[in-house]
Design a protein around this motif. Structure first.
Motif, PDB file in Angstrom:
ATOM      1  N   THR A  32      10.242   0.753   1.556  1.00 31.55           N
ATOM      2  CA  THR A  32       9.920   1.994   1.355  1.00 31.55           C
ATOM      3  C   THR A  32       9.494   2.082  -0.356  1.00 31.55           C
ATOM      4  OG1 THR A  32      12.103   2.860   1.308  1.00 31.55           O
ATOM      5  CG2 THR A  32      10.774   3.219   3.283  1.00 31.55           C
ATOM      6  N   LEU A  33       9.874   1.262  -0.941  1.00 34.25           N
ATOM      7  CA  LEU A  33      10.157   1.158  -2.324  1.00 34.25           C
ATOM      8  C   LEU A  33       8.916   1.578  -3.019  1.00 34.25           C
ATOM      9  CD1 LEU A  33      11.593   0.304  -4.725  1.00 34.25           C
ATOM     10  CD2 LEU A  33      10.646  -1.873  -4.654  1.00 34.25           C
ATOM     11  N   ASN A  34       7.569   1.147  -2.561  1.00 30.85           N
ATOM     12  CA  ASN A  34       6.350   1.455  -3.347  1.00 30.85           C
ATOM     13  C   ASN A  34       5.301   2.030  -2.027  1.00 30.85           C
ATOM     14  OD1 ASN A  34       4.687   2.053  -5.543  1.00 30.85           O
ATOM     15  ND2 ASN A  34       4.079  -0.168  -5.529  1.00 30.85           N
ATOM     16  N   LEU A  35       5.799   2.292  -0.944  1.00 25.50           N
ATOM     17  CA  LEU A  35       4.926   2.724   0.090  1.00 25.50           C
ATOM     18  C   LEU A  35       3.930   3.841   0.109  1.00 25.50           C
ATOM     19  CD1 LEU A  35       4.262   1.770   3.154  1.00 25.50           C
ATOM     20  CD2 LEU A  35       6.076   3.191   3.718  1.00 25.50           C
ATOM     21  N   ASN A  37       2.906   5.217  -2.739  1.00 23.23           N
ATOM     22  CA  ASN A  37       1.897   4.891  -3.924  1.00 23.23           C
ATOM     23  C   ASN A  37       0.686   3.951  -3.181  1.00 23.23           C
ATOM     24  OD1 ASN A  37       3.027   6.438  -5.786  1.00 23.23           O
ATOM     25  ND2 ASN A  37       4.177   4.777  -6.709  1.00 23.23           N
ATOM     26  N   LEU A  38       1.323   3.042  -2.446  1.00 24.18           N
ATOM     27  CA  LEU A  38       0.145   2.404  -1.743  1.00 24.18           C
ATOM     28  C   LEU A  38      -0.669   2.974  -0.782  1.00 24.18           C
ATOM     29  CD1 LEU A  38       2.258  -1.130  -1.577  1.00 24.18           C
ATOM     30  CD2 LEU A  38       0.530  -0.821  -3.039  1.00 24.18           C
ATOM     31  N   SER A  40      -1.225   6.287  -0.465  1.00 22.39           N
ATOM     32  CA  SER A  40      -2.152   7.010  -0.974  1.00 22.39           C
ATOM     33  C   SER A  40      -3.338   6.494  -1.911  1.00 22.39           C
ATOM     34  CB  SER A  40      -1.556   8.044  -2.194  1.00 22.39           C
ATOM     35  OG  SER A  40      -0.964   7.383  -3.128  1.00 22.39           O
ATOM     36  N   SER A  72      10.434   0.426   8.233  1.00 25.52           N
ATOM     37  CA  SER A  72      11.286   1.223   7.421  1.00 25.52           C
ATOM     38  C   SER A  72      12.266   2.330   7.985  1.00 25.52           C
ATOM     39  CB  SER A  72      10.583   1.888   6.456  1.00 25.52           C
ATOM     40  OG  SER A  72      10.179   0.811   5.511  1.00 25.52           O
TER      41      SER A  72
END
Length: 94
Positions: A32-35, A37-38, A40, A72
């Motif tokens: 979920t770290l950058n999920l 942003n990716l 969207s 996740s």
């Protein structure tokens, strides 16, 4: 069946419960770290470029991001289950 197997193999051994707790925490955190942003950015790409983005693989990427989100979520459920088991063991009256 999976629930019974998980209880019998993992939750019955406190050391293994602790290891699974740590691994599930790492999987959930990394997943979920950058999920957001990716996801969207992918949806914005699909909205802006439509069919051309679909042909370039944006739909496949969206499916992969959604699958990563589900993995996740599963890791979070496993983490909370192990946390509950260990908290129950630590809080038990001797």
């Amino acid at each position: 069946m999976i629930n019974t197997l998980f209880q019998r193999v993992v939750l019955s051994r406190l050391w293994l419960t602790f290891i699974v707790l740590g691994v599930s925490f790492l999987v959930g955190a990394l997943g979920t770290l950058n999920l957001v942003n990716l996801l969207s950015a992918n949806l914005r790409l699909l909205h802006d470029y439509g069919f051309m983005a679909l042909m370039d693989g944006a739909l496949l990427q969206l499916a992969e991001l959604l699958a990563q989100g589900f993995v996740s979520c599963i890791a979070y459920v496993v983490f909370k289950t192990c946390e509950h088991r260990l908290s129950e063991w630590l809080g038990r009256d001797s």
